[in-house]
Motif scaffolding. Structure first.
Motif, PDB file in Angstrom:
ATOM      1  N   LEU A   6       0.890  -1.240  -0.120  1.00  0.00           N
ATOM      2  CA  LEU A   6      -0.055  -0.007   0.009  1.00  0.00           C
ATOM      3  C   LEU A   6       0.779   1.246  -0.054  1.00  0.00           C
ATOM      4  CD1 LEU A   6      -2.831  -0.810   2.664  1.00  0.00           C
ATOM      5  CD2 LEU A   6      -2.826  -1.327   0.284  1.00  0.00           C
ATOM      6  N   THR A   7       0.702   2.002  -0.935  1.00  0.00           N
ATOM      7  CA  THR A   7       1.156   3.382  -0.792  1.00  0.00           C
ATOM      8  C   THR A   7       0.126   4.583  -0.818  1.00  0.00           C
ATOM      9  OG1 THR A   7       2.919   2.449  -2.460  1.00  0.00           O
ATOM     10  CG2 THR A   7       2.630   4.799  -2.102  1.00  0.00           C
ATOM     11  N   ILE A   8       0.611   5.655   0.204  1.00  0.00           N
ATOM     12  CA  ILE A   8      -0.410   6.717   0.340  1.00  0.00           C
ATOM     13  C   ILE A   8       0.082   7.796  -0.721  1.00  0.00           C
ATOM     14  CG2 ILE A   8      -1.116   8.459   1.936  1.00  0.00           C
ATOM     15  CD1 ILE A   8      -1.823   5.514   2.472  1.00  0.00           C
ATOM     16  N   LYS A   9      -1.081   7.911  -1.558  1.00  0.00           N
ATOM     17  CA  LYS A   9      -0.397   8.984  -2.756  1.00  0.00           C
ATOM     18  C   LYS A   9      -0.926  10.395  -2.349  1.00  0.00           C
ATOM     19  CE  LYS A   9       0.807   6.083  -5.719  1.00  0.00           C
ATOM     20  NZ  LYS A   9       2.222   6.290  -6.435  1.00  0.00           N
ATOM     21  N   GLU A  10      -1.786  10.507  -1.510  1.00  0.00           N
ATOM     22  CA  GLU A  10      -2.374  11.772  -1.113  1.00  0.00           C
ATOM     23  C   GLU A  10      -2.951  11.691   0.254  1.00  0.00           C
ATOM     24  OE1 GLU A  10      -1.859  14.806  -2.499  1.00  0.00           O
ATOM     25  OE2 GLU A  10      -1.044  13.829  -4.299  1.00  0.00           O
ATOM     26  N   SER A  11      -2.725  12.692   1.245  1.00  0.00           N
ATOM     27  CA  SER A  11      -3.286  12.502   2.363  1.00  0.00           C
ATOM     28  C   SER A  11      -3.622  13.856   3.106  1.00  0.00           C
ATOM     29  CB  SER A  11      -2.329  11.869   3.287  1.00  0.00           C
ATOM     30  OG  SER A  11      -2.869  11.784   4.590  1.00  0.00           O
ATOM     31  N   LYS A  19       0.363   9.924   5.946  1.00  0.00           N
ATOM     32  CA  LYS A  19       1.077  10.882   5.320  1.00  0.00           C
ATOM     33  C   LYS A  19       1.676  10.499   3.819  1.00  0.00           C
ATOM     34  CE  LYS A  19       1.861  13.292   9.299  1.00  0.00           C
ATOM     35  NZ  LYS A  19       0.839  13.096  10.096  1.00  0.00           N
ATOM     36  N   LYS A  20       1.487  11.339   2.956  1.00  0.00           N
ATOM     37  CA  LYS A  20       1.838  11.250   1.527  1.00  0.00           C
ATOM     38  C   LYS A  20       3.270  10.336   1.678  1.00  0.00           C
ATOM     39  CE  LYS A  20       2.510  13.164  -3.011  1.00  0.00           C
ATOM     40  NZ  LYS A  20       2.243  14.451  -3.579  1.00  0.00           N
ATOM     41  N   GLY A  21       3.174   9.324   0.756  1.00  0.00           N
ATOM     42  CA  GLY A  21       4.391   8.637   0.721  1.00  0.00           C
ATOM     43  C   GLY A  21       4.723   7.311   1.652  1.00  0.00           C
ATOM     44  N   ASP A  22       3.838   7.357   2.766  1.00  0.00           N
ATOM     45  CA  ASP A  22       4.018   6.047   3.653  1.00  0.00           C
ATOM     46  C   ASP A  22       3.581   4.945   2.754  1.00  0.00           C
ATOM     47  OD1 ASP A  22       4.180   7.797   5.597  1.00  0.00           O
ATOM     48  OD2 ASP A  22       2.129   7.472   6.482  1.00  0.00           O
ATOM     49  N   GLU A  23       4.269   3.739   2.996  1.00  0.00           N
ATOM     50  CA  GLU A  23       4.253   2.392   2.572  1.00  0.00           C
ATOM     51  C   GLU A  23       4.033   1.384   3.769  1.00  0.00           C
ATOM     52  OE1 GLU A  23       6.910   3.402  -1.544  1.00  0.00           O
ATOM     53  OE2 GLU A  23       7.629   2.087   0.004  1.00  0.00           O
ATOM     54  N   ASP A  71     -14.771  11.314   2.724  1.00  0.00           N
ATOM     55  CA  ASP A  71     -14.821  12.499   1.675  1.00  0.00           C
ATOM     56  C   ASP A  71     -13.461  12.629   0.786  1.00  0.00           C
ATOM     57  OD1 ASP A  71     -16.076  14.587   0.246  1.00  0.00           O
ATOM     58  OD2 ASP A  71     -15.114  16.124   1.533  1.00  0.00           O
ATOM     59  N   GLY A  72     -13.070  11.285   0.585  1.00  0.00           N
ATOM     60  CA  GLY A  72     -11.508  11.038  -0.037  1.00  0.00           C
ATOM     61  C   GLY A  72     -10.476  11.810   0.414  1.00  0.00           C
ATOM     62  N   ARG A  73     -10.447  11.810   1.503  1.00  0.00           N
ATOM     63  CA  ARG A  73      -9.181  12.583   2.326  1.00  0.00           C
ATOM     64  C   ARG A  73      -7.761  11.970   2.175  1.00  0.00           C
ATOM     65  NH1 ARG A  73     -10.758  16.806   5.753  1.00  0.00           N
ATOM     66  NH2 ARG A  73     -13.179  17.074   6.259  1.00  0.00           N
ATOM     67  N   VAL A  74      -7.774  10.813   1.867  1.00  0.00           N
ATOM     68  CA  VAL A  74      -6.661   9.984   1.667  1.00  0.00           C
ATOM     69  C   VAL A  74      -6.786   8.937   0.277  1.00  0.00           C
ATOM     70  CG1 VAL A  74      -5.158   8.040   2.510  1.00  0.00           C
ATOM     71  CG2 VAL A  74      -6.198   9.734   4.127  1.00  0.00           C
ATOM     72  N   ILE A  75      -5.854   8.998  -0.675  1.00  0.00           N
ATOM     73  CA  ILE A  75      -5.826   8.084  -1.669  1.00  0.00           C
ATOM     74  C   ILE A  75      -4.757   7.198  -1.309  1.00  0.00           C
ATOM     75  CG2 ILE A  75      -5.623   8.182  -4.230  1.00  0.00           C
ATOM     76  CD1 ILE A  75      -6.622  11.102  -4.285  1.00  0.00           C
ATOM     77  N   VAL A  76      -5.241   5.935  -1.755  1.00  0.00           N
ATOM     78  CA  VAL A  76      -4.420   4.884  -1.532  1.00  0.00           C
ATOM     79  C   VAL A  76      -4.201   4.025  -2.796  1.00  0.00           C
ATOM     80  CG1 VAL A  76      -5.930   3.145  -0.402  1.00  0.00           C
ATOM     81  CG2 VAL A  76      -3.529   2.817  -0.170  1.00  0.00           C
ATOM     82  N   HIS A  77      -3.151   3.503  -3.111  1.00  0.00           N
ATOM     83  CA  HIS A  77      -2.570   2.753  -4.168  1.00  0.00           C
ATOM     84  C   HIS A  77      -2.206   1.586  -3.712  1.00  0.00           C
ATOM     85  CE1 HIS A  77      -1.511   1.523  -7.989  1.00  0.00           C
ATOM     86  NE2 HIS A  77      -0.159   0.875  -7.440  1.00  0.00           N
ATOM     87  N   GLY A  78      -2.774   0.398  -4.133  1.00  0.00           N
ATOM     88  CA  GLY A  78      -2.438  -1.272  -3.628  1.00  0.00           C
ATOM     89  C   GLY A  78      -2.073  -2.011  -4.808  1.00  0.00           C
ATOM     90  N   GLU A  79      -1.019  -2.941  -4.812  1.00  0.00           N
ATOM     91  CA  GLU A  79      -0.402  -3.567  -5.757  1.00  0.00           C
ATOM     92  C   GLU A  79       0.159  -4.896  -5.043  1.00  0.00           C
ATOM     93  OE1 GLU A  79       3.107  -1.950  -7.594  1.00  0.00           O
ATOM     94  OE2 GLU A  79       3.122  -0.264  -6.075  1.00  0.00           O
ATOM     95  N   ARG A  80      -0.192  -5.934  -5.877  1.00  0.00           N
ATOM     96  CA  ARG A  80       0.611  -7.275  -5.449  1.00  0.00           C
ATOM     97  C   ARG A  80       2.028  -6.964  -5.855  1.00  0.00           C
ATOM     98  NH1 ARG A  80      -3.121 -10.925  -7.543  1.00  0.00           N
ATOM     99  NH2 ARG A  80      -2.154 -10.615  -9.522  1.00  0.00           N
ATOM    100  N   ILE A  81       2.691  -7.727  -5.072  1.00  0.00           N
ATOM    101  CA  ILE A  81       4.207  -7.574  -5.165  1.00  0.00           C
ATOM    102  C   ILE A  81       4.721  -9.100  -4.700  1.00  0.00           C
ATOM    103  CG2 ILE A  81       4.626  -5.493  -4.469  1.00  0.00           C
ATOM    104  CD1 ILE A  81       5.420  -6.033  -1.631  1.00  0.00           C
TER     105      ILE A  81
END
Length: 81
Positions: A6-11, A19-23, A71-81
């Motif tokens: 999981l990577t936080i894209k916006e927060s 925080k933005k950039g948290d993984e 209200d979309g305050r955090v955007i998260v990107h998830g990907e299988r590794i």
């Protein structure tokens, strides 16, 4: 079972958990994020951990993007590794 990153894209998290950039690497336990966001993304994480490819725009891919239910305050990107 596969791992999911999981990577936080916006927060603009009200609680200040993320925080933005948290993984986070998801294996067996949930990361230190709020329950509302975790409950929203967990079905996608579970699917990826078990080999699913998800709808990602016009393709199927082992990843997802999701906004926090607050209200979309955090955007998260998830990907299988």
């Amino acid at each position: 079972m596969s791992k999911v990153k999981l990577t936080i894209k916006e927060s603009k998290c009200r609680c200040g958990y993320l925080k933005k950039g948290d993984e986070f690497i998801i294996e067996d336990l949930c990361p230190p994020i709020c329950h509302e966001l975790w409950n929203s993304i967990y079905p996608f994480i579970y699917a990826l951990q078990n080999g699913a490819d998800l709808d990602y725009g016009n393709i199927k891919a082992p990843m997802f993007d999701m906004k926090c239910p607050d209200d979309g305050r955090v955007i998260v990107h998830g990907e299988r590794i």
